[in-house]
Design an enzyme around this catalytic site. Structure first.
Site, mmCIF file in Angstrom:
data_model
loop_
_atom_site.group_PDB
_atom_site.id
_atom_site.type_symbol
_atom_site.label_atom_id
_atom_site.label_comp_id
_atom_site.label_asym_id
_atom_site.label_seq_id
_atom_site.Cartn_x
_atom_site.Cartn_y
_atom_site.Cartn_z
ATOM 1 N N PHE B 128 33.557 -43.788 23.534
ATOM 2 C CA PHE B 128 33.447 -45.219 23.278
ATOM 3 C C PHE B 128 34.730 -45.869 23.775
ATOM 4 C CE2 PHE B 128 34.097 -48.982 20.612
ATOM 5 C CZ PHE B 128 32.850 -49.582 20.643
ATOM 6 N N ALA B 129 34.619 -46.779 24.737
ATOM 7 C CA ALA B 129 35.820 -47.361 25.355
ATOM 8 C C ALA B 129 35.799 -48.880 25.260
ATOM 9 C CB ALA B 129 35.915 -46.918 26.816
ATOM 10 N N THR B 131 39.098 -50.701 23.892
ATOM 11 C CA THR B 131 40.476 -51.191 23.990
ATOM 12 C C THR B 131 41.007 -51.140 25.421
ATOM 13 O OG1 THR B 131 40.917 -50.487 21.740
ATOM 14 C CG2 THR B 131 42.836 -50.781 23.156
ATOM 15 N N SER B 137 43.045 -55.313 19.272
ATOM 16 C CA SER B 137 42.677 -55.995 18.032
ATOM 17 C C SER B 137 41.814 -57.227 18.286
ATOM 18 C CB SER B 137 43.943 -56.416 17.271
ATOM 19 O OG SER B 137 44.586 -55.282 16.752
ATOM 20 N N ARG B 248 33.961 -48.222 9.467
ATOM 21 C CA ARG B 248 35.066 -48.383 8.523
ATOM 22 C C ARG B 248 34.801 -47.687 7.183
ATOM 23 N NH1 ARG B 248 35.895 -54.271 10.993
ATOM 24 N NH2 ARG B 248 37.340 -53.597 12.620
ATOM 25 N N GLN B 341 57.476 -36.695 -1.520
ATOM 26 C CA GLN B 341 58.698 -36.917 -2.303
ATOM 27 C C GLN B 341 58.762 -35.951 -3.489
ATOM 28 O OE1 GLN B 341 60.793 -38.957 -1.024
ATOM 29 N NE2 GLN B 341 62.387 -38.861 -2.579
ATOM 30 N N HIS B 343 57.316 -33.037 -3.679
ATOM 31 C CA HIS B 343 57.493 -31.670 -3.175
ATOM 32 C C HIS B 343 58.888 -31.432 -2.591
ATOM 33 C CE1 HIS B 343 53.115 -31.258 -3.520
ATOM 34 N NE2 HIS B 343 53.294 -29.965 -3.392
ATOM 35 N N GLY B 345 61.879 -30.825 -0.114
ATOM 36 C CA GLY B 345 61.985 -30.260 1.234
ATOM 37 C C GLY B 345 60.714 -29.570 1.709
ATOM 38 N N GLU B 368 40.632 -48.250 14.222
ATOM 39 C CA GLU B 368 39.428 -48.930 13.700
ATOM 40 C C GLU B 368 39.748 -50.300 13.124
ATOM 41 O OE1 GLU B 368 36.238 -47.838 13.964
ATOM 42 O OE2 GLU B 368 36.922 -46.072 15.041
#
Lengths: 112, 388
Positions: B128-129, B131, B137, B248, B341, B343, B345, B368
């Site tokens: 699907f093209a 853009t 947008s 969406r 955060q 977890h 490192g 999307e």
């Protein structure tokens, strides 16, 4: 920026491999005439990244005359696919040591 | 509105959850952490399994051979299918099958024979093209690709960018300006074959997703037969728009599934990891992060299922889908960020899926229709003509 990997080839020696970073990325192996034999990558499960993968390549190939070049790249999977597609576009086939992937795309880049 | 799953829905949800836990997660332990494809033998085996489960081709309409499952149930399934490392962009690695390009269901019989049915049989792949480098947008104004009539054919010239799968496709749906004097009323939808002279995949576009790339396309005097116009000339924008709204809802469901899994991981880690002699879960700072996650996940879940219910009932759902997509993609980002955060490192290592979700979830606020576009759609609905 070129989409081809155009860094200079280096001899696949223990010293050259030891100097490599432990990062993720892609690499190419060539014979002494700089004809690409294999395109590989160091992914998230490669111990010691590019250094580890190239050390394995050197171990596997044993013998002088092989060349290599690397590119540190966090997008190693898509970059690997891209290099395979570019090789196909330029040479009409995959490097001799690469297996045919389940689905490889086709691109038509501008000549280098 | 009550979105508690019915007994029947819960059975299906449990079935898919077990499938993810027993079939997908063990395979992921050995795959590259950024992989989006299964080795062929596992893919074929699991696809056969989803056929046996009666859940293959979930989004294919029943009259074309898909299972008869309503959109709310499919949304609940989509939430489950994304709860693994590759789940955001490759839910269950595609073993549940796809529906092909939705626009082809509106094609004429000749086009269905040439493109839709081969796609559903797995013989052809499409892209699907929409853009272009000039923008994504606001496609109605940004489309610069031109199509000029030449006898019975159309000659296309232009570029498309951020197009998924064009390099592996047999055909694609694209849009070109057929009347430069009109805005959205001057765009036509075309089906193009990738072996047509003048079609070129110019380069790969690398993104935050390591395993998946977009492509850049070039059309140079691409001759497309008149029989490949999808819909009516100059009415292509409605086709593009309809697809964007429909996508969406599953897009939101994917974000939600990942957020739910990240939250489960964060809760589990907070209860087991000790600092200064106590589990992290005893710290108010951590508790509040987990509470905020839970509140936002429930908000996104409600909006997503409400949009699905509205679309299923045949009511206009454009605004509801925009709300679901906006909230689920933004909540997904926040939940994964907080889970990282918590977890510490380990959260940013490739040992855990959180770092991949963090990168990929960032794209969801743009793909999307960016968050700002969703807000624009909602504002138009609230304010109506006063905006014009």
């Amino acid at each position: 920026m070129s989409i081809r990997l155009e860094k200079p080839w280096l001899p696949l020696t223990a010293e050259a491999v030891a100097a490599l970073p432990g990062q993720l990325g892609v690499y190419e192996i060539a014979d002494a005439s700089a004809a690409t034999l294999f395109i590989g990558y160091a992914g998230g499960r490669s111990p010691f990244g590019l250094r580890g993968e190239l050390a394995s390549e050197r171990e596997r190939r044993r013998g002088p005359g092989f060349l290599f070049r690397v590119e540190v790249n966090m997008q190693y999977l898509s970059r690997h696919q891209e290099l395979l597609m570019i090789h196909c576009a330029d040479h009409g086939e995959l490097p001799p040591e690469n297996e045919t992937p389940r689905r490889l795309g086709r691109i038509h880049p501008h000549p280098s | 509105m009550d979105f508690q799953p019915s007994d029947e829905q819960q059975l299906v949800v449990d079935l898919v959850r077990r499938f993810v836990e027993e079939e997908i997660l063990p395979l992921e332990a050995d795959l590259d952490p950024d992989a989006s494809e299964l080795p062929a033998e596992h893919f074929d085996r699991l696809r056969e399994k989803t056929r046996e489960m009666g859940l293959f081709g979930l989004d294919i309409p029943e009259q074309y051979g898909g299972p008869e499952i309503d959109l709310v149930t499919r949304t609940l399934i989509a939430i489950e299918m994304s709860q693994h490392r590759a789940g955001l962009y490759a839910p269950c690695y595609g073993v549940f099958g796809g529906a092909g390009l939705a626009q082809l269901y509106e094609a004429n019989e000749d086009q269905k024979e040439r493109y839709l049915y081969p796609t559903l049989r797995g013989e052809k792949r499409g892209f699907f093209a929409l853009t272009e480098p000039s923008g994504g947008s606001d496609p109605a104004r940004a489309i610069r690709t031109s199509a000029v009539k030449d006898g019975e054919d159309w000659i296309l010239n232009g570029e498309k960018t951020f197009i998924s799968g064009a390099d592996k496709a047999d055909f694609g749906i694209t849009f070109a300006r057929t009347d430069p004097t009109k805005g959205r009323g001057g765009i036509t939808c075309f089906i193009v074959d990738t072996d047509m002279p003048g079609f070129r995949v110019r380069r790969v576009v690398h993104t935050l997703r390591s395993a998946h790339y977009a492509t850049e396309l070039e059309f140079e005097n691409l001759r497309v037969p008149g029989a490949n116009v999808l819909g009516k000339v100059n009415q292509g924008f409605a086709i593009a728009n309809d697809r964007l709204s429909r996508n969406r809802i599953p897009y939101a469901a994917g974000c939600l599934g990942v957020a739910i899994r990240a939250q489960e991981m964060a809760v589990e880690y907070a209860c087991t990891r000790e600092t200064f002699g106590e589990p992290l879960a005893h710290r108010q700072a951590i508790q509040w992060m987990l509470v905020d996650n839970e509140l936002e996940i429930r908000q996104a879940r409600w909006l997503t299922l409400a949009a699905a219910a509205k679309a299923e009932s045949g009511q206009p759902f454009r605004t509801d889908a925009a709300m679901a997509k906006l909230v689920a993609s933004e909540v997904g980002s926040k939940v994964v960020d907080r889970a990282i955060q918590i977890h510490g490192g380990y959260g940013v290592t490739k040992d855990l899926p959180l770092e991949r979700w963090y990168r990929e979830m960032r794209i969801r606020r743009i793909g999307e229709g960016a968050s700002e576009i969703q807000r624009l759609i909602i504002a138009r609905d609230l304010l109506g003509r006063s905006l014009h």
